[in-house]
Write an enzyme that holds these catalytic residues in place. Structure first.
Site, PDB file in Angstrom:
ATOM      1  N   SER A  87     -12.535  10.639   0.600  1.00 35.31           N
ATOM      2  CA  SER A  87     -12.998  10.281   1.950  1.00 35.31           C
ATOM      3  C   SER A  87     -12.935  11.464   2.909  1.00 35.31           C
ATOM      4  O   SER A  87     -12.445  11.354   4.036  1.00 35.31           O
ATOM      5  CB  SER A  87     -12.182   9.098   2.499  1.00 35.31           C
ATOM      6  OG  SER A  87     -12.271   7.985   1.648  1.00 35.31           O
TER       7      SER A  87
ATOM      8  N   ARG B  85       0.838  -1.201   0.000  1.00 36.47           N
ATOM      9  CA  ARG B  85       0.000   0.000   0.000  1.00 36.47           C
ATOM     10  C   ARG B  85       0.878   1.258   0.000  1.00 36.47           C
ATOM     11  O   ARG B  85       1.914   1.313   0.669  1.00 36.47           O
ATOM     12  CB  ARG B  85      -0.951  -0.015   1.199  1.00 36.47           C
ATOM     13  CG  ARG B  85      -1.887  -1.210   1.158  1.00 36.47           C
ATOM     14  CD  ARG B  85      -2.845  -1.228   2.306  1.00 36.47           C
ATOM     15  NE  ARG B  85      -3.815  -0.138   2.236  1.00 36.47           N
ATOM     16  CZ  ARG B  85      -4.778   0.067   3.137  1.00 36.47           C
ATOM     17  NH1 ARG B  85      -4.879  -0.758   4.181  1.00 36.47           N
ATOM     18  NH2 ARG B  85      -5.620   1.072   3.006  1.00 36.47           N
TER      19      ARG B  85
ATOM     20  N   ARG C 279     -13.013  -6.583   5.318  1.00 40.55           N
ATOM     21  CA  ARG C 279     -14.278  -6.024   4.833  1.00 40.55           C
ATOM     22  C   ARG C 279     -14.924  -6.917   3.770  1.00 40.55           C
ATOM     23  O   ARG C 279     -16.149  -6.913   3.634  1.00 40.55           O
ATOM     24  CB  ARG C 279     -14.077  -4.602   4.312  1.00 40.55           C
ATOM     25  CG  ARG C 279     -13.561  -3.666   5.388  1.00 40.55           C
ATOM     26  CD  ARG C 279     -14.121  -2.277   5.300  1.00 40.55           C
ATOM     27  NE  ARG C 279     -13.559  -1.448   6.365  1.00 40.55           N
ATOM     28  CZ  ARG C 279     -14.008  -1.408   7.610  1.00 40.55           C
ATOM     29  NH1 ARG C 279     -15.039  -2.164   7.954  1.00 40.55           N
ATOM     30  NH2 ARG C 279     -13.438  -0.640   8.518  1.00 40.55           N
TER      31      ARG C 279
ATOM     32  N   ASP D  73     -15.382   2.864   2.289  1.00 40.49           N
ATOM     33  CA  ASP D  73     -15.201   1.640   3.066  1.00 40.49           C
ATOM     34  C   ASP D  73     -16.474   0.808   3.119  1.00 40.49           C
ATOM     35  O   ASP D  73     -16.425  -0.387   3.431  1.00 40.49           O
ATOM     36  CB  ASP D  73     -14.739   1.962   4.486  1.00 40.49           C
ATOM     37  CG  ASP D  73     -13.227   2.131   4.585  1.00 40.49           C
ATOM     38  OD1 ASP D  73     -12.519   1.836   3.601  1.00 40.49           O
ATOM     39  OD2 ASP D  73     -12.746   2.557   5.656  1.00 40.49           O
TER      40      ASP D  73
ATOM     41  N   SER E  50      -5.668   8.701  -0.673  1.00 36.91           N
ATOM     42  CA  SER E  50      -6.025   8.374   0.707  1.00 36.91           C
ATOM     43  C   SER E  50      -6.072   9.639   1.535  1.00 36.91           C
ATOM     44  O   SER E  50      -5.127  10.441   1.517  1.00 36.91           O
ATOM     45  CB  SER E  50      -5.010   7.399   1.314  1.00 36.91           C
ATOM     46  OG  SER E  50      -5.276   7.212   2.695  1.00 36.91           O
TER      47      SER E  50
END
Length: 416
Positions: free
Chosen positions: A182, A109, A375, A302, A155
């Site tokens: 986000s 990531r 998730r 998410d 992000s």
């Protein structure tokens, strides 16, 4: 109606741990999340020389405004993105050499925009393998502060890490953001920083960018209650919307909740569910109808897998847009959702930042390829309510945020 006690928010717990570590005095966190991610963050603080005392329902952190208590440390961030991104920023405010590494999943990531920004502010950073990824060594001599530009379109955690650092700088910090995904998570950050005594202003620039200015106030210790995790609540809300006659209430996620992912209940309302939010909590009740829709989930990405797993049961196509950032989460979530829905015989189309799911009864039995992503497991547990024979190749990866998920969800299923 079933009342569900959801564990504490992962996002709030991580921010609270940073703030407590940076504050003057001892902070008590009430009902923090106990999971692999939050435990990893706490262990990272201990490795850096912070005193963290953990009780079952409260954690006590002795703050160190001057930075880590050690001048040299090795920190293993596990799978935790907040640990891997926030702790290097915290270490940069101190003095010493701090080495960070993470799991293979977290190593994949990206960190680049954050580490570039920290270097601009005066920290010396060295990547041990790929540029912009863990492992990472931070050689810190304190942070003077200043102004910088940041692309947070991949992000919002890059911006959050820098904002959290701002009050610890000598002269304050001004971050101009050219793109942001986000955004509700940034609002969580700002609200929590203010609870610990920070001063932040936001201005809109002529070119459409936005500048956050953080004063060098430091932080004050406090007693802070962690609210339930809204992302985790989405699985129970979706299950209630799916099952005719079902209703679920999550206390502690009401009108004053910080987390933007509570807006997922608005998506369920658009699909036909009855949603009531009060100061005490939120209730979702099935009306027996689930309509198809097109929805932009950039700010609540998410919960994209939750909606994708619910989508086959709608009466029309469900199209989820503007979620390119989900491709660089614990796994490529767009691709993972598409793969698993196809395994269940559901018609799916995807693009760079969207997924469209057509209605169709999922067929079991089938094994869900989790890709080690909590998730994906929790989302397809919703699908499994109406699809006998679903199993998971790695059911235990839920330990990242909710170790007791399977027991809790099974108990909920028995009430439906």
């Amino acid at each position: 109606m079933t009342v569900i006690d959801i564990p504490g928010s992962k996002s709030v717990t991580a921010r609270a741990l940073f703030l407590a570590a940076a504050a003057h005095g001892t902070t008590t966190l009430l009902r923090p999340l106990r999971s692999d991610d939050s435990e990893g963050f706490a262990e990272g603080l201990k490795a850096l020389g912070y005193a963290v005392r953990q009780e079952p329902d409260a954690w006590h952190i002795e703050g160190r405004p001057a930075g880590p208590g050690r001048t040299e440390a090795d920190v293993y961030c596990r799978d935790g993105a907040t640990t891997a991104r926030f702790l290097p920023a915290l270490a940069a405010a101190g003095h010493g050499t701090f080495r960070f590494d993470a799991s293979p999943q977290m190593r994949r990531r990206p960190l680049g925009p954050l580490t570039t920004a920290l270097a601009e502010l005066g920290a010396e950073l060295t990547h041990g393998d790929r540029e912009g990824h863990h492992p990472l060594t931070v050689t810190a001599r304190g942070i003077r502060g200043g102004a910088l530009r940041l692309d947070a379109g991949q992000s919002s955690q890059y911006l959050t890490a820098l904002l959290l650092l701002g009050p610890l700088t000598a002269e304050g910090l001004a971050v101009t953001v050219t793109d942001l995904v986000s955004e509700p998570y940034v609002e969580i950050t700002l609200a929590m920083m203010r609870s610990f005594g920070a001063e932040i202003t936001r201005t809109e620039e002529a070119d459409g960018a936005r500048t956050y200015t953080v004063a060098p106030t430091g932080y004050r210790a406090t007693r802070y209650a962690v609210e339930p995790d809204a992302s985790t609540a989405s699985y129970f809300f979706a299950a209630a919307a799916l099952h005719p006659g079902a209703a679920v209430t999550v206390p502690g996620l009401g009108t004053g909740a910080l987390q933007g992912d509570l807006a997922f209940t608005g998506v369920l309302r658009r699909m036909g569910a009855d949603v009531t939010t009060t100061a005490e909590g939120t209730t979702v009740r099935s009306t027996g109808t689930l309509r198809g829709l097109t929805v932009n989930m950039r700010d609540i990405s998410d919960t994209m897998p939750t909606l994708a797993a619910l989508a086959p049961f709608a009466d029309g196509p469900v199209r989820i847009e503007d979620v390119a950032n989900t491709r660089v989460k614990e796994c490529d979530r767009l691709d993972a959702c598409a793969e698993n829905l196809r395994r269940l015989g559901v018609s799916v189309a995807t693009g760079p930042d969207w997924i469209e799911i057509r209605p169709g009864v999922p067929a079991g039995p089938a094994e869900i390829a989790t890709r080690g992503d909590h998730r994906i497991v929790m989302s397809f547990a919703v699908t499994a309510l109406r699809t006998p024979g679903i199993t998971f190749d790695d059911p235990g990866c839920v330990r990242k945020t909710f170790p007791d998920f399977h027991a809790a969800f099974d108990a909920f299923r028995r009430t439906l």
